[in-house]
Design a protein around this motif. Structure first.
Motif, short mmCIF file in Angstrom:
data_model
loop_
_atom_site.label_atom_id
_atom_site.label_comp_id
_atom_site.label_asym_id
_atom_site.label_seq_id
_atom_site.Cartn_x
_atom_site.Cartn_y
_atom_site.Cartn_z
N ILE A 197 8.71 9.49 4.39
CA ILE A 197 8.24 8.09 4.31
C ILE A 197 8.44 7.58 2.88
N GLU A 198 8.05 8.39 1.92
CA GLU A 198 8.06 7.92 0.53
C GLU A 198 9.47 7.78 -0.01
N THR A 199 10.41 8.62 0.45
CA THR A 199 11.80 8.49 -0.03
C THR A 199 12.35 7.12 0.35
N LEU A 200 12.11 6.68 1.58
CA LEU A 200 12.62 5.37 2.02
C LEU A 200 11.92 4.23 1.27
N ILE A 201 10.62 4.36 1.10
CA ILE A 201 9.85 3.33 0.39
C ILE A 201 10.34 3.21 -1.06
N LEU A 202 10.53 4.36 -1.71
CA LEU A 202 10.89 4.34 -3.13
C LEU A 202 12.35 3.92 -3.34
N MET A 203 13.18 4.16 -2.32
CA MET A 203 14.57 3.71 -2.39
C MET A 203 14.60 2.17 -2.41
N ASN A 211 0.84 -1.22 0.00
CA ASN A 211 0.00 0.00 0.00
C ASN A 211 0.86 1.25 0.00
N SER A 212 2.00 1.19 0.73
CA SER A 212 2.86 2.37 0.81
C SER A 212 3.51 2.66 -0.54
N VAL A 213 3.86 1.60 -1.28
CA VAL A 213 4.43 1.81 -2.63
C VAL A 213 3.35 2.47 -3.50
N GLU A 214 2.14 1.92 -3.41
CA GLU A 214 1.08 2.48 -4.25
C GLU A 214 0.79 3.94 -3.89
N THR A 215 0.75 4.22 -2.60
CA THR A 215 0.51 5.60 -2.17
C THR A 215 1.63 6.51 -2.68
N SER A 216 2.88 6.00 -2.64
CA SER A 216 4.01 6.83 -3.07
C SER A 216 3.97 7.09 -4.58
N LEU A 217 3.52 6.09 -5.34
CA LEU A 217 3.52 6.25 -6.80
C LEU A 217 2.29 6.98 -7.33
N ARG A 218 1.23 6.90 -6.55
CA ARG A 218 0.00 7.57 -7.00
C ARG A 218 -0.27 8.74 -6.06
#
Ligand SMILES: Nc1nc2c(ncn2[C@@H]2O[C@H](COP(=O)(O)OP(=O)(O)OP(=O)(O)O)[C@@H](O)[C@H]2O)c(=O)[nH]1
Ligand SMILES: [Mg+2]
Length: 279
Positions: A251-257, A52-59
């Motif tokens: 949050i999103e920087t770590l997830i996307l890394m 869900n966090s990846v999806e939130t980060s990308l969308r």
């Protein structure tokens, strides 16, 4: 590019770079429709929340695609492929995630390790409901007897919560090592994410930018590396979205890394498959 706008903070710039990377990614191997990333680990470690966090980060919106649990029992019981919509409805990023049931401690409670092995080989079809009492076999209606390159796993991700890394039972560790050995035999690249870094370290909870300086997180990563045999540079600390109602650049920087590493590992793997076939 739609994601690129006037941004000021370092976290925003870094995040934009990772977003761009994911946005531009296309598998070089034309037979590959998408990279398949399989998440495994103890129940409640944050596998579904990571998707869900990846999806939130990308969308540009909060996501609840993968159902997240609140109690002790494993929440995810069905084998499901999660796709992430790209720009327009019907278009998707060329990587997908499989969310599987947790590896619980009690006997007959968690997923059977052999089920994960069959899923990695691409034999498990979406919709299969895990049954800890009875392993998945070729007799099951959800058994795919002729998996293609798109059905098999291209990256295996071990997901462990930083609040439990020191107290994981031998049984769970053994199960995780067993799955890793099977992935190794199939040549599947592996990495890990250390979730819930906010819960275990108050310093990081108050400011996620401190993650790289936190001795506690460094120590947890070292412990996990020693326990599972995963190199230190293949373990990514993350905080998943779990109670937030607004998007957050840190949050999103770590997830996307972490996502970038998954893409790189998967891409290398599917290109090597081509070399093997051609060779
Ligand atoms: N504080 C904090 N809570 C988290 C984080 N990630 C997940 N959670 C919470 O942990 C609980 C379990 O998360 P899930 O994503 O359902 O875990 P799972 O690994 O999919 O669990 P199973 O499907 O049961 O195997 C939920 O209540 C989440 O909100 C995190 O990074 N920080
Ligand atoms: Mg789950």
């Amino acid at each position: 590019m739609a994601h690129r706008q006037d941004k000021t903070s370092l976290a925003q710039i870094e995040k934009e770079d990772y977003l761009q990377y994911a946005y531009d990614y296309q598998p070089d191997n034309k037979d590959v429709e998408h990279l398949r990333i399989l998440l495994h680990g103890p129940n409640g470690s944050g596998k579904s929340s990571f998707i869900n966090s990846v999806e939130t980060s990308l969308r540009n919106r909060m996501s609840g695609q993968a159902l997240v649990g609140v109690g002790q029992d494993s929440f995810t019981i069905k084998y499901e492929t999660h796709k992430i919509q790209k720009m327009k409805p019907g278009t998707f990023y060329p990587f997908v995630f499989n969310d599987i049931m947790g590896l619980e401690r009690c006997e007959n409670k968690g997923i059977c390790v052999d089920d994960i092995k069959l899923a990695m080989k691409g034999h498990m079809k979406d919709g299969y409901v895990f049954n800890p009492q009875s392993p998945f076999t070729s007799a099951d209606a959800h058994y795919n007897s002729s998996p293609t390159i798109n059905d098999q796993t291209h990256v295996l991700v071990s997901v462990v919560s930083s609040s439990t890394v020191s107290i994981m039972s031998d049984e769970i560790m053994n199960k995780m090592r067993d799955v890793r050995r099977a992935a190794r035999d199939l040549g599947i690249p592996q990495m890990a994410i250390l979730t819930k870094i906010d819960e275990a370290c108050p310093e990081v909870q108050s400011d996620l930018r401190k993650v790289n300086k936190s001795k506690f997180v460094k120590n947890q990563i070292e412990k996990l590396s020693a326990a599972l045999g995963i190199p230190l540079n293949c373990i990514f600390p993350v905080k998943n979205y779990h109670s937030e109602i607004c998007k957050d650049d840190q949050i999103e920087t770590l997830i996307l890394m972490a996502l970038r590493q998954m893409i790189d590992f998967g891409e290398d793997f599917v290109n090597n498959i081509v070399e093997t076939f051609e060779g």
